[in-house]
Design a protein around this motif. Structure first.
Motif, mmCIF file in Angstrom:
data_model
loop_
_atom_site.group_PDB
_atom_site.id
_atom_site.type_symbol
_atom_site.label_atom_id
_atom_site.label_comp_id
_atom_site.label_asym_id
_atom_site.label_seq_id
_atom_site.Cartn_x
_atom_site.Cartn_y
_atom_site.Cartn_z
ATOM 1 N N ALA A 148 61.718 44.744 47.844
ATOM 2 C CA ALA A 148 60.546 43.884 47.756
ATOM 3 C C ALA A 148 59.959 43.882 46.351
ATOM 4 N N MET A 149 60.083 45.014 45.626
ATOM 5 C CA MET A 149 59.573 45.080 44.251
ATOM 6 C C MET A 149 60.563 44.528 43.237
ATOM 7 N N GLY A 150 61.738 44.091 43.691
ATOM 8 C CA GLY A 150 62.737 43.533 42.786
ATOM 9 C C GLY A 150 63.528 44.576 42.038
ATOM 10 N N ILE A 199 54.543 46.812 48.962
ATOM 11 C CA ILE A 199 54.062 47.401 50.214
ATOM 12 C C ILE A 199 53.563 46.306 51.148
ATOM 13 N N ASN A 200 52.845 45.333 50.596
ATOM 14 C CA ASN A 200 52.325 44.244 51.432
ATOM 15 C C ASN A 200 53.452 43.414 52.035
ATOM 16 N N GLU A 201 54.524 43.169 51.256
ATOM 17 C CA GLU A 201 55.643 42.373 51.781
ATOM 18 C C GLU A 201 56.352 43.113 52.909
ATOM 19 N N VAL A 202 56.572 44.428 52.735
ATOM 20 C CA VAL A 202 57.217 45.207 53.805
ATOM 21 C C VAL A 202 56.302 45.266 55.024
ATOM 22 N N TYR A 203 54.998 45.402 54.805
ATOM 23 C CA TYR A 203 54.036 45.427 55.902
ATOM 24 C C TYR A 203 54.041 44.092 56.656
ATOM 25 N N GLN A 204 54.079 42.996 55.911
ATOM 26 C CA GLN A 204 54.105 41.685 56.549
ATOM 27 C C GLN A 204 55.343 41.525 57.431
ATOM 28 N N GLU A 205 56.487 42.010 56.972
ATOM 29 C CA GLU A 205 57.730 41.840 57.735
ATOM 30 C C GLU A 205 57.776 42.764 58.949
ATOM 31 N N LEU A 206 57.486 44.081 58.749
ATOM 32 C CA LEU A 206 57.683 45.046 59.829
ATOM 33 C C LEU A 206 56.532 45.048 60.820
ATOM 34 N N ILE A 207 55.295 44.913 60.359
ATOM 35 C CA ILE A 207 54.138 45.033 61.240
ATOM 36 C C ILE A 207 53.654 43.673 61.718
ATOM 37 N N MET A 208 53.525 42.710 60.793
ATOM 38 C CA MET A 208 53.020 41.391 61.161
ATOM 39 C C MET A 208 54.130 40.444 61.627
ATOM 40 N N ASP A 209 55.370 40.912 61.649
ATOM 41 C CA ASP A 209 56.522 40.125 62.108
ATOM 42 C C ASP A 209 56.694 38.841 61.298
ATOM 43 N N VAL A 210 56.396 38.906 60.005
ATOM 44 C CA VAL A 210 56.593 37.750 59.122
ATOM 45 C C VAL A 210 58.037 37.780 58.642
#
Length: 588
Positions: A148-150, A199-210
């Motif tokens: 996610a951080m490239g 961290i926000n991108e991983v959170y969006q994918e794993l927790i918010m199902d984005v």
């Protein structure tokens, strides 16, 4: 059941934060406040009076007699409908637990980023208490964060970190995981803002199902204008906002098994177009480039396929598969340890058995040595006695040899008789076997003869019936034959008459043909003669003029000259000639 398990993890953090002395007990006043907060944040209707009764300071009530877990299941978790904000619920539990366990002075990340890592820990942790996250899930999270951080994943750095963990501690609690990420051990050369975005991108994918998000252009349904929107793809919805801060939501697209995404041709000056078909309406979208367009189409089609198959989001399904794999490996490891323990016990038993056998062999060797000494002494004593016995034995042996020779002769004769009896017995068995086979053959022949007789009787009956039918048919045929014979005689007489008439007509045809040939010959001679005379007349026309009768009107010119026949004669001759021609034609 999955929702309850995830809620219990967050509640466990809040409960353990209230357990100050780590004795597993929390005061009723604190549990009452926790229960009230849980009911409020999860939109569960509750009666404050009943809550006071449940947690009053005495030895009665559900909390006093059974503990907090049954009360939590019965009065709170059983009433959860899912109609609440999961993020508010997690933040409430986080607020209770972070105050006791988290120190911000050691971290390079914000409290909000630490909260997101805490939520990710709850998602990836094992379903065993106290909650921990194993090395495999730690590596999965760090890989996701690095991508996610490239950045690029450095396997050696994580291997070094795993070696630092003790052999007994192969997992981390949430605060150790937050410290691991927040200390900057794995983000060397990356600024805090990039880390926070990762961290926000991983959170969006794993927790918010984005599953996917980004800016794209959307065509309006009323004004048909194109507006840039921030799109966010989830397993069941596509939300679009004014910006990526998610401050103002503009709408959503409901996904189901009948939805789909398909590419469109460029138009209206817009490129990289594709169409999202939902149950209610269609949406025209313009992606930034062809790669993003294909990624969005593929992501939407994947969501629709998962909805059709009633499968969870890919990261949740992958987490379940990893857990099942670890459970299988743990079961195999336990089975292997059990077998190794059994082998160890069997080895120790074998070693003990070998030691006992060694001692027994030593004792046996000592006893054998003593026995050998006694045996030598006894042997010396017995040698003299054996010498006397040997002589006696020689005499006895000679007598026995004579008896054996006699017995051998008798035995040979007996064996000869036995062999003869065996030969006779075998011949008798062969004869009995031949007789048995002959009887079987005879029985088979009898069955065949019986079957043939039955078939012959059936055939005979069929032949007799056929003979009767044939006789009736012959009788009928005979009558028809006589009738046909009469008809044949009549037809034969008619045929003979016709043959006679045909012979007569043939003779008449031949006569007419001969007459026609004669007339043709005469006509040909007359024609030649006429030509000769015409030629002579033409030569002498100037020399003389023939005497001709006076003019009688129109004269008839024939092959014999003018006025050779009268009109009546000529008509008669023409009629005769025509009849003769018709007869000739019929004859031919």
């Amino acid at each position: 059941m999955a929702l309850r398990d995830e809620l219990l993890k967050s509640i466990w953090h809040a409960f353990t934060s209230l357990d100050v002395d780590k004795s597993g007990k929390v005061s009723k006043s604190q549990l009452k406040v926790l229960s009230h907060n849980l009911c409020t944040v999860m939109n569960i209707p509750h009666d404050p009076v009943a809550l006071e009764e449940h947690f009053k300071d005495d030895d009665e009530g559900p909390v006093s007699t059974q503990g907090y877990m049954p009360y939590l299941n019965k009065f709170i978790l059983d009433k959860v409908t899912g109609n609440f904000d999961r993020q508010d619920f997690n933040r409430m539990c986080w607020t209770l637990s972070s105050r006791k366990n988290l120190g911000q002075s050691q971290l390079v990340i914000s409290n909000d980023d630490a909260f997101k890592i805490w939520c990710i820990f709850n998602f990836l942790s094992e379903d065993r208490y106290p909650l921990t996250i194993v090395n495999e899930e730690i590596e999965y999270f760090l890989r996701k964060l690095t991508e996610a951080m490239g950045g690029s994943w450095v396997e050696e750095r994580f291997e070094d970190y795993k070696l630092k963990l003790s052999s007994k501690q192969q997992s981390l609690n949430p605060w150790e995981l937050i410290l691991l990420v927040g200390s900057g051990h794995f983000i060397k050369g990356i600024d805090r803002q990039t880390l926070s975005m990762g961290i926000n991108e991983v959170y969006q994918e794993l927790i918010m199902d984005v599953l996917k998000q980004g800016y794209m252009m959307k065509k309006g349904h009323k004004r048909k204008n194109w507006t840039e929107r921030w799109f966010m793809l989830k397993p069941n919805f596509i939300h679009y906002y004014v910006g990526e801060d998610l401050a103002e939501k503009k709408g959503e697209i409901l996904l189901d098994g009948n939805c789909g995404a398909e590419p469109l041709q460029d138009k209206d000056g817009k490129k990289c177009l594709f169409l999202i078909n939902s149950s209610h309406k269609s949406f025209e979208i313009s992606a930034p480039d062809k790669k993003k367009k294909q990624e969005w189409i593929q992501a939407i089609q994947t969501c629709v396929s998962l909805l059709r198959q009633c499968r969870p989001a890919p990261h949740r399904e992958a987490r379940q598969k990893r857990r099942e794999m670890r459970l299988r490996q743990l079961a195999e490891q336990e089975d292997l340890e059990l077998r190794m323990s059994e082998l160890q016990m069997a080895n120790e038993a074998k070693q003990l058995e070998l030691e006992n056998m060694r001692k027994a062999l030593e004792e046996a060797a000592t006893n054998a040595s003593e026995e050998e000494t006694r045996r030598l002494q006894t042997q010396t004593d017995l040698q003299d006695r054996y010498r006397v016995d040997l002589e006696r034995e020689k005499m006895v042996r000679q007598q026995m040899e004579e008896q054996v020779a006699q017995k051998s002769t008798e035995l040979e004769q007996y064996l000869q008789r036995v062999r003869e009896m065996e030969d006779m017995y075998r011949q008798l068995e062969d004869a009995l076997e031949d007789e048995k086979r002959a009887r079987q053959d005879e029985e088979a022949v009898r069955r065949v003869q019986a079957r043939l007789l039955e078939e012959e009787a059936v055939k005979r009956a069929e032949l007799e019936e056929f003979h009767l039918r044939q006789q009736r048919a012959i009788a009928e045929t005979e009558a028809e034959k006589q009738e046909m014979e009469k008809e044949r005689l009549v037809k034969e007489k008619a045929l003979q008459a016709a043959m006679k008439q045909l012979d007569q007509l043939e003779q008449e045809r031949h006569g007419a043909l001969e007459q026609y040939q004669t007339v043709m010959k005469k006509l040909e001679d007359a024609t030649n003669n006429t030509k000769t005379w015409k030629h002579k007349v033409a030569e002498h026309e100037g020399m003389l003029r023939l005497i001709q009768p006076g003019s009688k009107g129109q004269q008839l010119i024939t092959n014999w000259g003018p006025a050779a026949f009268s009109d009546a004669e000529l008509s008669l001759r023409r009629k005769q000639w025509q009849e003769m021609k018709n007869q000739t034609t019929q004859a031919q």
